[in-house]
Scaffold this motif. Structure first.
Motif, PDB file in Angstrom:
ATOM      1  N   ALA A 152     -47.768 -14.610  16.385  1.00  0.00           N
ATOM      2  CA  ALA A 152     -47.476 -15.636  15.159  1.00  0.00           C
ATOM      3  C   ALA A 152     -45.762 -15.346  14.940  1.00  0.00           C
ATOM      4  CB  ALA A 152     -48.109 -15.293  13.790  1.00  0.00           C
ATOM      5  N   GLN A 153     -45.338 -14.438  15.012  1.00  0.00           N
ATOM      6  CA  GLN A 153     -43.692 -14.210  14.769  1.00  0.00           C
ATOM      7  C   GLN A 153     -43.146 -14.847  15.930  1.00  0.00           C
ATOM      8  OE1 GLN A 153     -43.650  -9.833  14.206  1.00  0.00           O
ATOM      9  NE2 GLN A 153     -42.105 -10.446  12.486  1.00  0.00           N
ATOM     10  N   LEU A 154     -43.465 -14.542  17.186  1.00  0.00           N
ATOM     11  CA  LEU A 154     -43.084 -15.295  18.189  1.00  0.00           C
ATOM     12  C   LEU A 154     -42.918 -16.987  18.047  1.00  0.00           C
ATOM     13  CD1 LEU A 154     -41.836 -15.146  21.162  1.00  0.00           C
ATOM     14  CD2 LEU A 154     -44.133 -14.832  21.970  1.00  0.00           C
ATOM     15  N   GLY A 155     -44.089 -17.513  17.618  1.00  0.00           N
ATOM     16  CA  GLY A 155     -44.270 -18.707  17.526  1.00  0.00           C
ATOM     17  C   GLY A 155     -43.262 -19.297  16.449  1.00  0.00           C
ATOM     18  N   PHE A 156     -43.063 -18.489  15.483  1.00  0.00           N
ATOM     19  CA  PHE A 156     -42.186 -19.046  14.489  1.00  0.00           C
ATOM     20  C   PHE A 156     -40.614 -19.198  14.817  1.00  0.00           C
ATOM     21  CE2 PHE A 156     -44.947 -17.537  10.712  1.00  0.00           C
ATOM     22  CZ  PHE A 156     -45.016 -19.048  10.117  1.00  0.00           C
ATOM     23  N   LEU A 157     -40.452 -18.038  15.904  1.00  0.00           N
ATOM     24  CA  LEU A 157     -38.948 -18.033  16.508  1.00  0.00           C
ATOM     25  C   LEU A 157     -38.974 -19.142  17.269  1.00  0.00           C
ATOM     26  CD1 LEU A 157     -38.509 -14.325  16.824  1.00  0.00           C
ATOM     27  CD2 LEU A 157     -37.746 -15.688  15.306  1.00  0.00           C
ATOM     28  N   ALA A 158     -40.004 -19.344  17.998  1.00  0.00           N
ATOM     29  CA  ALA A 158     -39.916 -20.588  19.049  1.00  0.00           C
ATOM     30  C   ALA A 158     -39.681 -21.916  18.087  1.00  0.00           C
ATOM     31  CB  ALA A 158     -41.094 -20.660  19.917  1.00  0.00           C
ATOM     32  N   CYS A 159     -40.263 -21.961  17.141  1.00  0.00           N
ATOM     33  CA  CYS A 159     -39.936 -23.072  16.328  1.00  0.00           C
ATOM     34  C   CYS A 159     -38.647 -23.222  15.642  1.00  0.00           C
ATOM     35  CB  CYS A 159     -40.950 -22.996  14.895  1.00  0.00           C
ATOM     36  SG  CYS A 159     -42.908 -23.368  15.628  1.00  0.00           S
ATOM     37  N   ALA A 160     -38.124 -22.103  15.561  1.00  0.00           N
ATOM     38  CA  ALA A 160     -36.669 -22.055  14.814  1.00  0.00           C
ATOM     39  C   ALA A 160     -35.833 -22.477  16.091  1.00  0.00           C
ATOM     40  CB  ALA A 160     -36.313 -20.564  14.335  1.00  0.00           C
ATOM     41  N   ALA A 161     -35.928 -21.941  17.455  1.00  0.00           N
ATOM     42  CA  ALA A 161     -35.164 -22.479  18.310  1.00  0.00           C
ATOM     43  C   ALA A 161     -35.310 -24.036  18.639  1.00  0.00           C
ATOM     44  CB  ALA A 161     -35.709 -21.678  19.423  1.00  0.00           C
ATOM     45  N   ALA A 162     -36.623 -24.505  18.460  1.00  0.00           N
ATOM     46  CA  ALA A 162     -36.721 -26.068  18.788  1.00  0.00           C
ATOM     47  C   ALA A 162     -36.146 -26.640  17.627  1.00  0.00           C
ATOM     48  CB  ALA A 162     -38.280 -26.325  18.770  1.00  0.00           C
ATOM     49  N   ALA A 163     -36.050 -26.058  16.219  1.00  0.00           N
ATOM     50  CA  ALA A 163     -35.232 -26.989  15.221  1.00  0.00           C
ATOM     51  C   ALA A 163     -33.894 -27.042  15.496  1.00  0.00           C
ATOM     52  CB  ALA A 163     -35.627 -26.114  13.829  1.00  0.00           C
ATOM     53  N   LEU A 164     -33.407 -25.897  16.028  1.00  0.00           N
ATOM     54  CA  LEU A 164     -31.738 -26.023  16.373  1.00  0.00           C
ATOM     55  C   LEU A 164     -31.529 -27.135  17.435  1.00  0.00           C
ATOM     56  CD1 LEU A 164     -31.083 -22.379  16.351  1.00  0.00           C
ATOM     57  CD2 LEU A 164     -30.176 -23.625  14.859  1.00  0.00           C
ATOM     58  N   TRP A 165     -32.499 -27.070  18.358  1.00  0.00           N
ATOM     59  CA  TRP A 165     -32.547 -28.089  19.688  1.00  0.00           C
ATOM     60  C   TRP A 165     -32.386 -29.326  18.951  1.00  0.00           C
ATOM     61  CZ3 TRP A 165     -36.573 -28.236  24.001  1.00  0.00           C
ATOM     62  CH2 TRP A 165     -36.072 -29.193  24.890  1.00  0.00           C
ATOM     63  N   LEU A 166     -33.593 -29.723  18.165  1.00  0.00           N
ATOM     64  CA  LEU A 166     -33.617 -30.930  17.278  1.00  0.00           C
ATOM     65  C   LEU A 166     -32.517 -31.255  16.274  1.00  0.00           C
ATOM     66  CD1 LEU A 166     -35.785 -33.202  17.444  1.00  0.00           C
ATOM     67  CD2 LEU A 166     -36.878 -32.291  15.310  1.00  0.00           C
ATOM     68  N   TRP A 167     -31.925 -30.273  15.631  1.00  0.00           N
ATOM     69  CA  TRP A 167     -30.620 -30.576  14.945  1.00  0.00           C
ATOM     70  C   TRP A 167     -29.562 -31.092  15.620  1.00  0.00           C
ATOM     71  CZ3 TRP A 167     -29.124 -26.297  10.782  1.00  0.00           C
ATOM     72  CH2 TRP A 167     -28.053 -26.775  10.025  1.00  0.00           C
ATOM     73  N   ALA A 168     -29.438 -30.415  16.958  1.00  0.00           N
ATOM     74  CA  ALA A 168     -28.302 -30.999  17.957  1.00  0.00           C
ATOM     75  C   ALA A 168     -28.442 -32.067  18.458  1.00  0.00           C
ATOM     76  CB  ALA A 168     -27.955 -30.044  19.044  1.00  0.00           C
ATOM     77  N   MET A 169     -29.841 -32.664  18.901  1.00  0.00           N
ATOM     78  CA  MET A 169     -30.130 -33.804  19.534  1.00  0.00           C
ATOM     79  C   MET A 169     -31.398 -34.612  18.476  1.00  0.00           C
ATOM     80  SD  MET A 169     -30.500 -32.486  23.457  1.00  0.00           S
ATOM     81  CE  MET A 169     -30.803 -34.115  24.043  1.00  0.00           C
ATOM     82  N   PRO A 170     -30.973 -35.113  17.464  1.00  0.00           N
ATOM     83  CA  PRO A 170     -31.937 -35.553  16.363  1.00  0.00           C
ATOM     84  C   PRO A 170     -33.055 -36.683  17.192  1.00  0.00           C
ATOM     85  CG  PRO A 170     -29.968 -35.745  15.769  1.00  0.00           C
ATOM     86  CD  PRO A 170     -29.512 -35.255  17.036  1.00  0.00           C
ATOM     87  N   GLY A 171     -34.412 -36.427  17.167  1.00  0.00           N
ATOM     88  CA  GLY A 171     -35.367 -37.239  17.647  1.00  0.00           C
ATOM     89  C   GLY A 171     -35.623 -36.826  19.242  1.00  0.00           C
TER      90      GLY A 171
END
Length: 389
Positions: free
Chosen positions: A277-296
């Protein structure tokens, strides 16, 4: 309940089907929400309650629902919750006045709570030690699968036959599952019933649940997950290119399911469920940074959904890993229901407020904090378990 080397997959799939029916209690309104004004044109903004009221009883009683389910019986609770859900959907198909429709949604919350508390306990006990992680990961997909099926089957049904036809179809599915499981589970041994808690004891009964770093851990992470899952599917779409939007929105739940049932199941052989579960949350955080840099960005959206799949599987697999007895598992499942309903209720408004106050960047910052908090709360509770061991 099952021999160490046997897993009753037929029954597990039937109980999982009950979970799909429970998820559809949310989803059947969510997928047609834009058209609910056709049924209740005078309701205005009050229509939003038609979604959220299902979670009312879960928020109020989720943590102690496990105690009542343990007292009433797991089989009996599951079957009667299905019958109740079927009856409520029949009433909704009759086009109730709006006030009664909202009351029916509160009653439907009782059915939902019974299924999501009894279901995972039964699945955990119908599976062998070796296959329990896979079985619990399967259970964790019930929300994503149900929303996908509603998009593929429910929406065309509503377009062809009207919104009330969707309620009628849901009633038929719930009644069919009640008949099937009422017959199939009748000879399955279940744990001895626990004493029935008294109403005046309810406030104090929450304290042992949330003081225990074993019972409360899956729910603690689940709160942060549910704050994000439905909210992301609600507020991200306008930022996805229109020609890709339908594909991405359809692919996100499927990516969540696929990752949880493949990579998630494999990693459960190597890692404790909490670590997954922790690994999943960290993967989601990395994806959020990616999405923040490239919206949509479609790939970032799908990657975030995949990370959420790891959180799903790890969270539900943690229930039997951390709790040996059926009663403790029921309490843990009840706490998941409570935190899940709370997260579903506050998640979308929180994202809308962040979007209004800080734009896309503000919303992504909130998402990032929530994902990192989900990983962090598991770390804190793991430390508490080590200190108390």
């Amino acid at each position: 309940m099952t021999a160490s080397g046997s897993t009753r997959w037929g029954l597990i799939l039937a109980v999982w089907g009950a979970g799909l029916g429970a998820a559809a209690q949310y989803g059947k309104i969510s997928v047609i929400f834009g058209r609910m004004g056709e049924l209740y044109p005078q309701a205005g903004t009050a229509l939003s309650f038609s979604v959220s009221l299902v979670g009312t009883l879960g928020i109020l009683l989720g943590a102690v629902a496990g105690l009542y389910v343990a007292a009433f019986g797991y089989r009996r609770t599951l079957v009667w919750a299905l019958w109740t859900g079927a009856a409520v959907s029949v009433l909704q198909a009759l086009h109730l006045p709006f006030g009664l429709f909202l009351a029916s949604r509160v009653a439907e919350g009782l059915s939902h709570l019974g299924i999501v508390v009894a279901g995972p306990v039964l699945i955990a006990q119908l599976s062998s030690d070796r296959r329990r992680g896979l079985a619990m990961t399967l259970w964790s997909t019930f929300f994503a699968v149900a929303f996908t099926l509603l998009a593929w089957i429910g929406l065309p049904l509503a377009r062809a036959w009207g919104l009330q036809a969707l309620f009628g179809a849901h009633a038929a599915v719930m009644a069919g599952l009640a008949l099937l499981l009422g017959f199939a589970l009748r000879d399955v041994p279940v744990p001895q019933r626990a004493p029935l808690p008294r109403l005046r004891e309810l406030p104090g009964l929450h304290l042992p649940v949330y003081r225990s770093p074993w019972i409360s851990a899956p729910a603690a992470g689940w709160l942060f997950y549910t704050c994000c899952f439905v909210a992301v599917l609600t507020v991200i779409p306008p930022y996805i290119a229109e020609d890709m939007r339908a594909f991405v929105l359809g692919a996100m739940p499927l990516a969540s399911i696929a990752v949880s049932m493949t990579l998630g199941v494999y990693l459960l052989r190597l890692l404790p469920a909490v670590r997954l579960a922790q690994l999943g949350f960290l993967a989601c955080a990395a994806a959020a940074l990616w999405l923040w840099a490239m919206p949509g960005a479609p790939a970032a959206c799908i990657a975030m959904a995949g990370g959420m799949g790891l959180v799903q599987g790890g969270s539900f697999a943690a229930v039997p890993q951390l709790n040996e007895s059926a009663a403790a598992r029921a309490q843990s499942s009840g706490a998941i229901a409570q935190m899940g309903n709370l997260g579903n209720t506050i998640g979308t408004p929180l994202m809308v407020l962040a979007l209004a106050g800080g734009g896309f960047g503000g919303m992504m910052a909130v998402l990032l904090v929530l994902f990192l908090s989900g990983a962090g709360v598991h770390g804190l509770l793991s430390a508490r378990r080590r200190a108390m061991a």
